[in-house]
Design an enzyme around this catalytic site. Structure first.
Site, PDB file in Angstrom:
ATOM      1  N   THR A 100       0.815  -1.216   0.000  1.00  0.00           N
ATOM      2  CA  THR A 100       0.000   0.000   0.000  1.00  0.00           C
ATOM      3  C   THR A 100       0.846   1.263   0.000  1.00  0.00           C
ATOM      4  O   THR A 100       1.960   1.289   0.556  1.00  0.00           O
ATOM      5  CB  THR A 100      -0.925   0.018   1.232  1.00  0.00           C
ATOM      6  OG1 THR A 100      -1.566   1.292   1.348  1.00  0.00           O
ATOM      7  CG2 THR A 100      -0.137  -0.238   2.513  1.00  0.00           C
ATOM      8  N   GLU A 140       0.188   3.692   1.731  1.00  0.00           N
ATOM      9  CA  GLU A 140       0.214   4.198   3.109  1.00  0.00           C
ATOM     10  C   GLU A 140       1.569   3.950   3.770  1.00  0.00           C
ATOM     11  O   GLU A 140       1.869   4.544   4.808  1.00  0.00           O
ATOM     12  CB  GLU A 140      -0.898   3.542   3.931  1.00  0.00           C
ATOM     13  CG  GLU A 140      -2.311   3.951   3.534  1.00  0.00           C
ATOM     14  CD  GLU A 140      -2.673   5.366   3.983  1.00  0.00           C
ATOM     15  OE1 GLU A 140      -2.078   5.842   4.974  1.00  0.00           O
ATOM     16  OE2 GLU A 140      -3.547   5.985   3.354  1.00  0.00           O
ATOM     17  N   TYR A 179      -2.383   0.364  10.512  1.00  0.00           N
ATOM     18  CA  TYR A 179      -2.559  -0.343   9.247  1.00  0.00           C
ATOM     19  C   TYR A 179      -1.270  -0.320   8.440  1.00  0.00           C
ATOM     20  O   TYR A 179      -0.790  -1.354   7.960  1.00  0.00           O
ATOM     21  CB  TYR A 179      -3.691   0.314   8.446  1.00  0.00           C
ATOM     22  CG  TYR A 179      -3.738  -0.112   6.994  1.00  0.00           C
ATOM     23  CD1 TYR A 179      -4.224  -1.364   6.631  1.00  0.00           C
ATOM     24  CD2 TYR A 179      -3.286   0.744   5.986  1.00  0.00           C
ATOM     25  CE1 TYR A 179      -4.253  -1.760   5.299  1.00  0.00           C
ATOM     26  CE2 TYR A 179      -3.319   0.365   4.654  1.00  0.00           C
ATOM     27  CZ  TYR A 179      -3.802  -0.891   4.311  1.00  0.00           C
ATOM     28  OH  TYR A 179      -3.826  -1.278   3.004  1.00  0.00           O
ATOM     29  N   LYS A 214       1.365  -3.378   7.387  1.00  0.00           N
ATOM     30  CA  LYS A 214       1.686  -3.638   5.987  1.00  0.00           C
ATOM     31  C   LYS A 214       3.200  -3.525   5.738  1.00  0.00           C
ATOM     32  O   LYS A 214       3.739  -4.170   4.830  1.00  0.00           O
ATOM     33  CB  LYS A 214       0.938  -2.654   5.086  1.00  0.00           C
ATOM     34  CG  LYS A 214      -0.528  -3.003   4.868  1.00  0.00           C
ATOM     35  CD  LYS A 214      -0.674  -4.255   4.012  1.00  0.00           C
ATOM     36  CE  LYS A 214      -2.089  -4.483   3.552  1.00  0.00           C
ATOM     37  NZ  LYS A 214      -2.197  -5.646   2.641  1.00  0.00           N
TER      38      LYS A 214
END
Length: 685
Positions: free
Chosen positions: A459, A461, A483, A487
């Site tokens: 991701t 992010e 999150y 990841k």
């Protein structure tokens, strides 16, 4: 159930027949599950030499009268590569003539409706214009060296033609390029791919040169046997013509030999005896008709297919238990998708099924039928299997991998709501980080390290508090949420397994990708659904968080194609996937309202900022401070130039088209819900 058709396959012990048998055995249980019926084994009959001698008319008739098939896939033939038949052309011709005559005659007698006969490119004339079109099949003599195999294949085409003309039954033929794949019958005297593998293996064992007795300049087309079943079956039930060429990868004999030598580490020992004449010259099939029959069909990359074939051959000849086995081994295009019921999983399943894969999808054990809404339209597909397995259950994953032998594994399962991850950091990390490690360990436990390819859904992010704009594969990570942290662990776990165990494992660092299938708790879907409700008078005002956050948005349908391309690459590499254009949440709102026929402007500042419809001055957007993240990511902008250059990926859907598609579908759904609500059957929330 008695009315279900019977499909009879001849030559089921051969390379193609074994691949088809394996494919069907995996597909039929899925079909039974999806239709909630137990399909009897007699629906598919696989004949080999032990079942009947097809050169004997009486035995052939007995088999056809016993099973009375509706459909027939006729693959049986004694091939020119059979070592005991190489110099016995007359006998080879007579055997194959007899097989074809008996099968076609008995098929007509019992009323077979559709029969597919497999031809070879050698059935085309020796001097045919290249590439060879279907209309050239009968325009000259076949290659003399292959006449014992080629002439009967041409005879099969003519028998099928006669059956169509005289009885109206749909008997047709498919012409195949050179077919290769894992097999226990790979011999140095056989077809070229297997012959090169066997000779190179022997040369390496004996410390000799790998000698190819030709210049290698002639070219052939090659198809991987495990790719064939999906195309054979679709043609069996849907093709309306009398002959169709199947495609293959064009490669010179020299390049083939070099590729085989490279796999064995024998490039320095490869020699060509260029003084010797080449064989049959250029033999290329024109597959234009197939391209129209199945647009977008794909095949296992040649290098991958060759390496799988070599790997199986080495395993057979170095493992005593395997060496004693008989029959044909099979490595097919089998995909495993975790999170198959999610937005990305559903689009990826569609893509892979369209390419002829067998697809196994994982959902949580706690999932119910409502959670399968995104793949509801796929549940009747005979090549889709849905399993309830948690990705933190390593034992169950290992067992499933051993049963299904996936060649591509896509890990899309995750707790992917960034805002919720602040409230549930432990469970988020358990699924996103540890779940990935459990999958990687299951691959090792199931002995798939060398054969399976692993894709990890990473991701944007990860970049969080960005160190550079735009972000590419070299940009440092700085995650800003539980999150993203989870990841990040998954990302580096994939890299570690790739480096430590030589596993083909790649990360796709995907920037924001949306669609009408996006969950309603995500801001984009919250906006488009809210706009639809406002349009139909079911909502007064939309409440959002940080309007100034900038994201790089694309369509999920385009991004799953990038996932697939990443696993088709020659080496395991991490790629950034995005649009290369960032927009604020505020701009997404403006675009969504505009798609619904409303223009908005912004008034006020900070948390007091509001969105107002220009024509009516009505407030339709407000800010809710509780929706802000504890640590915000302000700007994510991709640099996708690497994947565009290396893999040729590009987006098909613009930002405006994406928003339009989402608003239109939400508008239709909200309107339908409003109508049901008016009838007293539903409450719209």
């Amino acid at each position: 159930m008695d009315d279900l058709p019977v499909v009879l396959v001849t030559g089921s012990a051969g390379l193609i027949g074994s691949a088809l048998k394996h494919f069907v055995q995996r597909s039929l249980p899925g079909l039974s599950f999806q239709t909630h019926h137990a399909l009897p084994e007699s629906n598919w009959i696989f004949l080999d030499r032990s079942s009947a001698d097809l050169t004997n008319e009486a035995e052939t008739r007995a088999v056809f009268e016993k099973y009375r098939p509706t459909y027939v896939v006729h693959l049986a033939a004694l091939a020119v590569g059979s070592p005991h038949m190489t110099n016995r052309k007359v006998e080879l011709t007579e055997v194959n003539f007899a097989i074809n005559e008996n099968v076609i005659k008995c098929a007509r007698e019992v009323g077979v409706k559709r029969l597919l006969g497999a031809l070879t490119h050698f059935a085309y004339p020796a001097e045919a214009k290249q590439p060879m079109t279907e209309g050239q099949l009968l325009e000259g003599d076949t290659i003399f060296s292959a006449v014992g195999y080629a002439a009967p294949k041409r005879q099969l085409f003519e028998l099928n033609q006669r059956a169509r003309a005289e009885s109206g039954a749909h008997f047709f033929s498919l012409a195949l390029p050179c077919v290769f794949g894992p097999s226990f019958s790979i011999l140095a005297e056989g077809p070229v791919v297997g012959a090169f593998i066997a000779k190179c293996f022997r040369a390496k064992q004996n410390g000799e040169k790998f000698v190819v007795r030709c210049s290698g300049e002639e070219a052939r087309q090659f198809m991987y046997a495990p790719d064939l079943p999906a195309y054979l079956l679709r043609a069996l039930f849907e093709f309306d013509g009398e002959l169709m060429n199947l495609p293959g990868v064009q490669i010179s004999i020299k390049a083939l030999a070099e590729e085989v030598a490279s796999v064995f580490g024998m490039l320095d020992s490869l020699e060509f005896e260029s003084s010797l004449a080449d064989g049959a010259g250029l033999r290329l099939l024109d597959s234009s008709k197939f391209d129209k029959f199945w647009p977008g069909a794909s095949f296992t990359p040649f290098k991958t297919a060759l390496r799988e074939t070599v790997s199986q051959y080495i395993h057979q000849h170095t493992s005593p238990s395997v060496a004693k086995s008989t029959g044909t081994c099979y490595v097919g295009r089998v995909a495993m998708i975790t999170g198959v019921a999610g937005q990305d999983g559903s689009y990826l399943a569609e893509l892979l099924l369209s390419k002829g894969y067998i697809v196994h999808g994982l959902i949580r054990r706690t999932s119910n039928l409502n959670s399968l809404s995104r793949i509801q339209h796929l549940l009747g597909h005979p090549c889709l299997f849905v399993h309830q397995v948690d990705i933190v259950d390593e034992s169950a994953l290992t067992s499933l991998f051993k049963r299904t032998h996936p060649t591509e594994i896509y890990n899309l399962a995750a707790q992917s709501d960034v805002r919720i991850s602040f409230d549930t950091p432990v469970s988020t990390s358990t699924v996103n980080a540890l779940g990935t490690i459990h999958l990687l360990e299951a691959i090792r436990n199931a002995d798939l390290t060398m054969s399976a390819r692993f894709y990890q859904a990473s991701t944007s992010e990860l970049y969080g508090k960005v160190h550079a704009v735009p972000q590419n594969e070299q940009t440092p990570f700085h995650p800003r949420s539980p999150y993203a942290v989870s990841k990040l662990m998954a990302f580096w776990s994939v890299v570690n397994y790739r480096e430590a165990y030589n596993m083909f494992a790649s990360n796709g660092i995907l920037f924001n990708h949306e669609s009408p299938r996006r969950g309603e708790n995500f801001v984009t879907r919250k906006i488009t659904r809210g706009v639809a409700k406002i349009k139909h008078g079911l909502l007064e005002c939309l409440t959002l968080g940080n309007l100034s956050a900038k994201r790089d948005w694309g369509h999920a349908r385009d991004y799953v194609r990038a996932m697939w391309l990443i696993l088709q690459h020659d080496e395991a590499v991490d790629f950034v996937v995005g649009s290369g254009c960032a927009r604020t949440v505020r701009e997404f709102c403006e675009s969504a309202f505009l798609c619904a026929g409303m223009s908005i402007i912004w008034k006020g500042e900070g948390v007091d900022e509001v969105g107002v419809i220009v024509e009516t001055n009505k407030i339709v957007v407000r800010i809710e401070p509780t929706f802000f993240r504890p640590s915000e990511v302000d700007l994510l902008l991709s640099d996708p130039s690497n994947i565009e250059t290396v893999l040729g990926w590009s987006r098909d859907t613009s930002f405006e088209q994406l928003v339009q598609e989402m608003v239109e579908l939400d508008s239709r759904n909200v309107l339908a819900e409003q109508q049901r609500w008016s009838a007293g059957s539903v409450h719209v929330v």
